[in-house]
Design an enzyme around this catalytic site. Structure first.
Site, short mmCIF file in Angstrom:
data_model
loop_
_atom_site.label_atom_id
_atom_site.label_comp_id
_atom_site.label_asym_id
_atom_site.label_seq_id
_atom_site.Cartn_x
_atom_site.Cartn_y
_atom_site.Cartn_z
N LYS A 1 0.83 -1.21 0.00
CA LYS A 1 0.00 0.00 0.00
C LYS A 1 0.87 1.27 0.00
O LYS A 1 2.09 1.20 0.24
CB LYS A 1 -0.94 -0.04 1.21
CG LYS A 1 -1.97 -1.18 1.15
CD LYS A 1 -2.92 -1.14 2.35
CE LYS A 1 -4.00 -2.22 2.26
NZ LYS A 1 -4.96 -2.13 3.40
N TYR B 1 -12.30 -2.17 -3.78
CA TYR B 1 -12.82 -2.32 -2.42
C TYR B 1 -14.35 -2.25 -2.37
O TYR B 1 -14.91 -1.93 -1.32
CB TYR B 1 -12.21 -1.26 -1.50
CG TYR B 1 -10.82 -1.62 -0.98
CD1 TYR B 1 -10.63 -2.75 -0.18
CD2 TYR B 1 -9.72 -0.84 -1.27
CE1 TYR B 1 -9.37 -3.09 0.31
CE2 TYR B 1 -8.45 -1.16 -0.78
CZ TYR B 1 -8.29 -2.29 0.01
OH TYR B 1 -7.05 -2.61 0.50
N PHE C 1 -15.57 3.48 7.04
CA PHE C 1 -14.22 3.92 6.70
C PHE C 1 -13.94 3.90 5.19
O PHE C 1 -12.81 4.15 4.77
CB PHE C 1 -13.17 3.06 7.44
CG PHE C 1 -13.29 1.57 7.16
CD1 PHE C 1 -12.78 1.01 6.01
CD2 PHE C 1 -13.93 0.73 8.07
CE1 PHE C 1 -12.89 -0.35 5.75
CE2 PHE C 1 -14.05 -0.64 7.83
CZ PHE C 1 -13.52 -1.17 6.66
N ARG D 1 -1.55 -14.27 4.14
CA ARG D 1 -2.26 -13.65 5.26
C ARG D 1 -1.46 -13.81 6.56
O ARG D 1 -1.44 -12.90 7.40
CB ARG D 1 -3.66 -14.27 5.41
CG ARG D 1 -4.63 -14.02 4.26
CD ARG D 1 -5.11 -12.60 4.12
NE ARG D 1 -5.68 -12.04 5.30
CZ ARG D 1 -6.42 -10.92 5.31
NH1 ARG D 1 -6.68 -10.25 4.17
NH2 ARG D 1 -6.88 -10.44 6.42
N THR E 1 -5.18 -7.19 10.72
CA THR E 1 -5.55 -5.93 10.07
C THR E 1 -5.07 -4.73 10.87
O THR E 1 -4.52 -3.78 10.30
CB THR E 1 -7.09 -5.86 9.91
OG1 THR E 1 -7.54 -7.03 9.22
CG2 THR E 1 -7.50 -4.62 9.12
N ARG F 1 2.79 -6.35 8.98
CA ARG F 1 2.08 -5.21 9.58
C ARG F 1 2.68 -4.82 10.92
O ARG F 1 2.74 -3.63 11.25
CB ARG F 1 0.59 -5.55 9.68
CG ARG F 1 -0.11 -5.39 8.32
CD ARG F 1 -1.49 -5.98 8.31
NE ARG F 1 -2.28 -5.54 7.16
CZ ARG F 1 -3.43 -6.11 6.80
NH1 ARG F 1 -3.92 -7.11 7.49
NH2 ARG F 1 -4.09 -5.66 5.75
N ASN G 1 -2.03 0.31 6.82
CA ASN G 1 -1.52 -0.95 7.36
C ASN G 1 -0.68 -1.75 6.36
O ASN G 1 -0.64 -2.97 6.41
CB ASN G 1 -2.67 -1.77 7.95
CG ASN G 1 -3.71 -2.15 6.93
OD1 ASN G 1 -3.59 -1.78 5.76
ND2 ASN G 1 -4.71 -2.89 7.34
N HIS H 1 -2.15 -5.37 1.48
CA HIS H 1 -3.42 -6.07 1.25
C HIS H 1 -3.10 -7.49 0.83
O HIS H 1 -2.09 -7.73 0.16
CB HIS H 1 -4.22 -5.39 0.13
CG HIS H 1 -5.35 -6.25 -0.37
ND1 HIS H 1 -6.58 -6.28 0.24
CD2 HIS H 1 -5.41 -7.15 -1.40
CE1 HIS H 1 -7.35 -7.16 -0.39
NE2 HIS H 1 -6.68 -7.70 -1.39
N GLU I 1 -9.55 -10.88 -7.79
CA GLU I 1 -8.59 -9.78 -7.69
C GLU I 1 -7.47 -9.90 -8.72
O GLU I 1 -7.00 -8.88 -9.25
CB GLU I 1 -8.03 -9.73 -6.26
CG GLU I 1 -9.09 -9.36 -5.24
CD GLU I 1 -8.61 -9.36 -3.79
OE1 GLU I 1 -9.43 -9.09 -2.90
OE2 GLU I 1 -7.41 -9.61 -3.55
P1 GDP Z 1 -7.74 -6.87 5.65
O1 GDP Z 1 -8.32 -7.99 4.82
O2 GDP Z 1 -6.90 -7.40 6.81
O3 GDP Z 1 -6.97 -5.86 4.83
O4 GDP Z 1 -8.95 -6.09 6.35
P2 GDP Z 1 -10.44 -5.76 5.84
O5 GDP Z 1 -10.75 -6.50 4.57
O6 GDP Z 1 -11.35 -5.95 7.01
O7 GDP Z 1 -10.40 -4.20 5.56
C1 GDP Z 1 -9.82 -3.69 4.39
C2 GDP Z 1 -8.96 -2.49 4.71
O8 GDP Z 1 -9.78 -1.44 5.20
C3 GDP Z 1 -7.95 -2.71 5.84
O9 GDP Z 1 -6.75 -3.32 5.42
C4 GDP Z 1 -7.71 -1.30 6.32
O10 GDP Z 1 -6.80 -0.63 5.42
C5 GDP Z 1 -9.07 -0.68 6.17
N1 GDP Z 1 -9.83 -0.73 7.44
C6 GDP Z 1 -10.36 -1.81 8.02
N2 GDP Z 1 -10.96 -1.49 9.17
C7 GDP Z 1 -10.80 -0.15 9.31
C8 GDP Z 1 -11.21 0.79 10.29
O11 GDP Z 1 -11.86 0.47 11.29
N3 GDP Z 1 -10.87 2.09 10.05
C9 GDP Z 1 -10.16 2.48 8.95
N4 GDP Z 1 -9.86 3.78 8.78
N5 GDP Z 1 -9.74 1.62 8.01
C10 GDP Z 1 -10.07 0.32 8.19
MG MG Z 2 -9.79 -7.91 3.38
#
Ligand code: GDP
Ligand code: MG
Length: 143
Positions: free
Chosen positions: A11, A51, A59, A87, A93, A104, A114, A117, A128
């Protein structure tokens, strides 16, 4: 164990920290091969499309703004159990909850910035991969 392919994205925060090579080393040391890669600066539309599953989340606007704030490095990783392995290398996350030694834990500053992805299932990995490399295709290792 099956050979799988998965999408990884470094990212904008991690690209800005200049740690692409350090993150690639973690993939290689875990036995994952990079079979496609490109640097892209995502447009608003492309980030929103990628996304789309999160579009109702509070968010979403922040996530799209972050993902378009600078270039990202997108790669297809191939290897045994690649989806789960990637992962595991990434960590949780929220970097505050990420195990020591994960990408991370070492490179991310917050839940919204973070570092990486990774596809969360084999099914989403296929979607994807097509989203980013549908036209160019992949480069299977021939030696
Ligand atoms: P991942 O699969 O571990 O990347 O997590 P998710 O699929 O749940 O969320 C996608 C992305 O959204 C995350 O990697 C973060 O960059 C962002 N994100 C997730 N939860 C939050 C949150 O509570 N606040 C904010 N600002 N960003 C979030
Ligand atoms: Mg995800």
């Amino acid at each position: 164990m099956a050979i799988e392919q998965t999408i990884s994205i470094i990212k904008p925060d991690a690209v800005a920290k200049n740690v692409i090579g350090q993150i690639y080393s973690r993939f290689e040391n875990a036995g994952l091969k990079i079979v496609a890669a490109k640097m892209v600066h995502l447009s608003q539309e492309r980030a929103e499309g990628f996304y789309a599953v999160h579009k109702e989340r509070p968010f979403f606007a922040d996530l799209v703004a972050f993902m378009t704030s600078g270039p990202v490095m997108v790669q297809v990783l191939e290897g045994e159990n690649a989806v789960t392995k990637n992962r595991e290398l990434m960590g949780a996350t929220n970097p505050k909850n990420a195990d020591a030694g994960t990408i991370r834990a070492d490179f991310a500053d917050s839940i919204d910035e973070n570092a990486v992805h990774g596809s969360d299932s084999l099914e989403n990995a296929a979607i994807e991969i097509a989203y980013f490399f549908g036209e160019e295709g992949l480069c299977p290792r021939t030696r």
